[in-house]
Each structure stands twice: as structure tokens, then as C-alpha cells.
Design a protein around this motif. Structure first.
Motif, short mmCIF file in Angstrom:
data_model
loop_
_atom_site.label_atom_id
_atom_site.label_comp_id
_atom_site.label_asym_id
_atom_site.label_seq_id
_atom_site.Cartn_x
_atom_site.Cartn_y
_atom_site.Cartn_z
N VAL A 199 0.90 -1.17 0.00
CA VAL A 199 0.00 0.00 0.00
C VAL A 199 0.93 1.21 0.00
O VAL A 199 1.32 1.72 1.05
CB VAL A 199 -0.94 0.03 1.22
CG1 VAL A 199 -1.89 1.22 1.12
CG2 VAL A 199 -1.75 -1.26 1.32
N ASN A 204 -5.64 5.87 -9.01
CA ASN A 204 -5.80 6.53 -7.71
C ASN A 204 -6.92 7.56 -7.71
O ASN A 204 -6.98 8.40 -6.82
CB ASN A 204 -4.48 7.20 -7.30
CG ASN A 204 -3.37 6.19 -7.07
OD1 ASN A 204 -3.62 5.07 -6.61
ND2 ASN A 204 -2.14 6.57 -7.39
N GLN A 255 -0.12 -3.36 6.10
CA GLN A 255 -1.15 -2.34 5.88
C GLN A 255 -2.28 -2.90 5.00
O GLN A 255 -3.46 -2.64 5.25
CB GLN A 255 -0.53 -1.12 5.21
CG GLN A 255 0.36 -0.29 6.10
CD GLN A 255 -0.43 0.54 7.11
OE1 GLN A 255 -1.64 0.69 7.00
NE2 GLN A 255 0.27 1.08 8.10
N GLN A 308 -7.33 2.72 0.54
CA GLN A 308 -8.12 3.21 1.68
C GLN A 308 -9.16 4.24 1.23
O GLN A 308 -10.24 4.34 1.84
CB GLN A 308 -7.19 3.80 2.76
CG GLN A 308 -6.47 5.10 2.40
CD GLN A 308 -5.18 4.88 1.64
OE1 GLN A 308 -4.96 3.82 1.06
NE2 GLN A 308 -4.30 5.89 1.65
N HIS A 309 -8.87 5.00 0.18
CA HIS A 309 -9.83 5.99 -0.30
C HIS A 309 -11.08 5.31 -0.86
O HIS A 309 -12.20 5.79 -0.67
CB HIS A 309 -9.18 6.87 -1.36
CG HIS A 309 -8.09 7.75 -0.83
ND1 HIS A 309 -7.25 8.48 -1.64
CD2 HIS A 309 -7.69 8.00 0.45
CE1 HIS A 309 -6.38 9.14 -0.88
NE2 HIS A 309 -6.63 8.86 0.37
N TYR A 310 -10.89 4.21 -1.56
CA TYR A 310 -12.03 3.47 -2.10
C TYR A 310 -12.83 2.84 -0.96
O TYR A 310 -14.07 2.88 -0.98
CB TYR A 310 -11.53 2.38 -3.06
CG TYR A 310 -10.82 2.93 -4.26
CD1 TYR A 310 -11.52 3.30 -5.40
CD2 TYR A 310 -9.44 3.07 -4.28
CE1 TYR A 310 -10.88 3.80 -6.52
CE2 TYR A 310 -8.77 3.57 -5.38
CZ TYR A 310 -9.50 3.93 -6.50
OH TYR A 310 -8.86 4.45 -7.59
N SER A 333 0.87 4.29 -0.44
CA SER A 333 0.58 5.59 0.18
C SER A 333 0.66 5.55 1.70
O SER A 333 0.71 6.60 2.35
CB SER A 333 -0.81 6.08 -0.24
OG SER A 333 -1.82 5.21 0.28
N LEU A 334 0.68 4.35 2.28
CA LEU A 334 0.65 4.21 3.73
C LEU A 334 1.93 3.62 4.33
O LEU A 334 2.13 3.69 5.54
CB LEU A 334 -0.54 3.33 4.16
CG LEU A 334 -1.93 3.86 3.82
CD1 LEU A 334 -2.99 2.87 4.27
CD2 LEU A 334 -2.17 5.22 4.45
N THR A 367 -3.76 0.07 -7.11
CA THR A 367 -3.89 1.43 -6.57
C THR A 367 -2.97 1.64 -5.38
O THR A 367 -2.77 0.73 -4.57
CB THR A 367 -5.35 1.72 -6.18
OG1 THR A 367 -5.44 3.03 -5.59
CG2 THR A 367 -5.89 0.69 -5.19
N ASP A 368 -2.42 2.84 -5.30
CA ASP A 368 -1.61 3.23 -4.14
C ASP A 368 -2.49 3.59 -2.95
O ASP A 368 -2.01 3.63 -1.81
CB ASP A 368 -0.75 4.45 -4.48
CG ASP A 368 0.23 4.20 -5.60
OD1 ASP A 368 0.87 3.13 -5.59
OD2 ASP A 368 0.36 5.07 -6.48
N THR A 369 -3.75 3.89 -3.22
CA THR A 369 -4.65 4.45 -2.20
C THR A 369 -5.93 3.62 -2.03
O THR A 369 -7.04 4.16 -2.15
CB THR A 369 -5.01 5.90 -2.55
OG1 THR A 369 -5.62 5.92 -3.87
CG2 THR A 369 -3.78 6.80 -2.54
#
Length: 243
Positions: free
Chosen positions: A9, A211, A23, A233-235, A11-12, A229-231
């Protein structure tokens, strides 16, 4: 549509580290994508760049490091001081931890100039056999068709995917020749017509690196099976399922 954590992940946590895998587990992801190369003493390790400069405190090409040298590099502080203890992991350790967490892994085989694609594939294949990793939890992908040809022979039971940026005119001929189950492409170059044709031909379609939620929703409507995706968590925060 499946959400696959890009390089863990990214981004985290530092990319391609065990921290990133943890993560992904905390988020409830079922898939992560990682990159694999060989060290000078032919150990398969999880790293993307040809050089270690960007993601460690070392310098120079990864292939010029032995494993004992590489494992001492700090692969976390560049991202955040809290990850100072992170190091470049061996593929065997990454797959073992992923298997214990119930996470499937897209293993991208990275081949740079002067790298030996055949030797990379042989080493990866040997460690999978030696440690009895579950084949159904692994997907191989590569921009280098030679890697997919080698793996076709070495690990015929593990599915393979051809990586491209733009979809070539002969994409179907290539997938048939390499006996691939899916095509991976850069999302920004994919058209609706191409997605319809690929899916209509019976192949899975995966897109990197997405992203943006609006773009992801469009790809989902087009029948894309997985996004990297790098993110993630946003989804998930927007109510998406990990897939």
C-alpha cells in the motif's frame, strides 16, 4: 472489481516492504502487487527500481549488491522515520507472510538491461517449489515476454499476465502465444471499445495505477476485473468492497 494494493500500500507504507503488506491486511485487501529482482548472489528480492537510491539509504544498482549487503539498507526512512527498521525483503519471506495473512500476490518480474530473465524466472520458480507456496495465490506478470515464456515452462500452473502501457494491435496473438489469462495496461490509455473486445475474448483485464475514484468507477463499468492502486483506503472509505 478487485482492489489490489500497488507495491503493498504505497501511500501508507514504504513500497515493496513487509510493512506495506501488513497495511494491506489491516485494510482487508485480498491482493497486493510487488516487484521482484535478483541480487548479485542470485537471491530473489522485492524491489522495483534498478537502483536502490530512491527507496533506501544505499546507492547504485541492486544487482551489484549481495543479499547480506542489501538486507542492511534502511528501506523505510525515506518514506517516514517511523519505518526506519524496514528493509528490502526476500521474496520467500514476503510470500510466506502473505500466505499466512491470506493475501494473494501479483509478482511482477522486473528485467533491466543486462539482467538474465531466464535466471530470474528459475530462481523464483525454485523458491516457490521449495517452500510449497500455494500456486492459486500467485499471479505472475511482466513487461518482458521472455519472462512469461520461461514461466510457461517452469510454473505452468501459475497464471500469467502480459504487462503493457498501451494495448498493442497484436495483443490477442501475444496472449495466446504466452498462454496468458489476463492483460495488464495503463488505465489512461484504455478505451471502452478495447475493454469490451478484451473481455469479450475471454481474458481478464487489470489496470494500473488507478488513484482516482471517478476513473475507477468508469473502469468498473467497463468490466475491468482489477485495479492496482496506491490508495485503496480511499475506495474503502467511500464504501467500495475490496473485491
Amino acid at each position: 472489481m478487485i482492489l489490489c494494493g500497488h507495491r503493498g500500500v504505497a501511500s501508507l507504507a514504504p513500497e515493496n516492504t513487509l510493512a506495506g503488506l501488513e497495511q494491506a491486511h489491516e485494510l482487508g485487501l485480498g491482493w497486493v502487487e510487488i516487484d521482484v529482482q535478483l541480487t548479485r548472489d542470485e537471491k530473489a528480492v522485492v524491489a522495483h527500481d534498478e537502483k536502490v537510491n530512491r527507496c533506501t539509504d544505499g546507492k547504485g544498482k541492486l544487482r551489484n549488491y549481495d543479499w547480506d549487503e542489501l538486507r542492511r539498507l534502511d528501506a523505510g526512512s525515506w518514506f517516514d522515520p517511523a519505518f526506519k527498521q524496514e528493509h528490502i525483503p526476500r521474496l520467500r519471506d514476503y510470500l510466506a507472510r502473505a500466505q499466512s495473512l491470506g493475501i494473494k500476490v501479483n509478482v511482477e518480474l522486473k528485467v533491466y538491461a543486462k539482467d538474465d530473465a531466464g535466471q530470474l524466472c528459475r530462481k523464483v520458480s525454485q523458491l516457490i517449489d521449495k517452500h510449497d507456496f500455494d500456486q492459486k495465490n500467485i499471479l505472475f506478470s511482466s513487461f518482458e515476454p521472455d519472462c512469461l515464456r520461461y514461466l510457461q515452462v517452469l510454473q505452468p500452473g501459475i497464471p500469467r499476465a502480459l504487462l503493457v502501457e498501451r494495448i498493442p494491435d497484436d495483443w490477442q496473438a501475444q496472449l495466446q502465444l504466452l498462454d496468458c489469462t489476463s492483460l495488464h495496461c495503463h488505465h489512461q490509455y484504455l478505451t471502452h471499445d478495447q475493454a469490451d473486445t478484451i473481455k469479450g475474448s475471454g481474458y481478464r483485464l487489470h489496470c494500473y495505477t488507478v488513484n482516482n475514484l471517478e476513473r475507477a468507477a468508469t473502469l468498473k463499468d467497463w468490466g475491468v476485473d482489477m485495479i492496482f492502486t496506491d490508495t485503496p483506503q480511499h475506495y474503502l472509505n467511500a464504501g467500495w468492497s475490496p473485491g
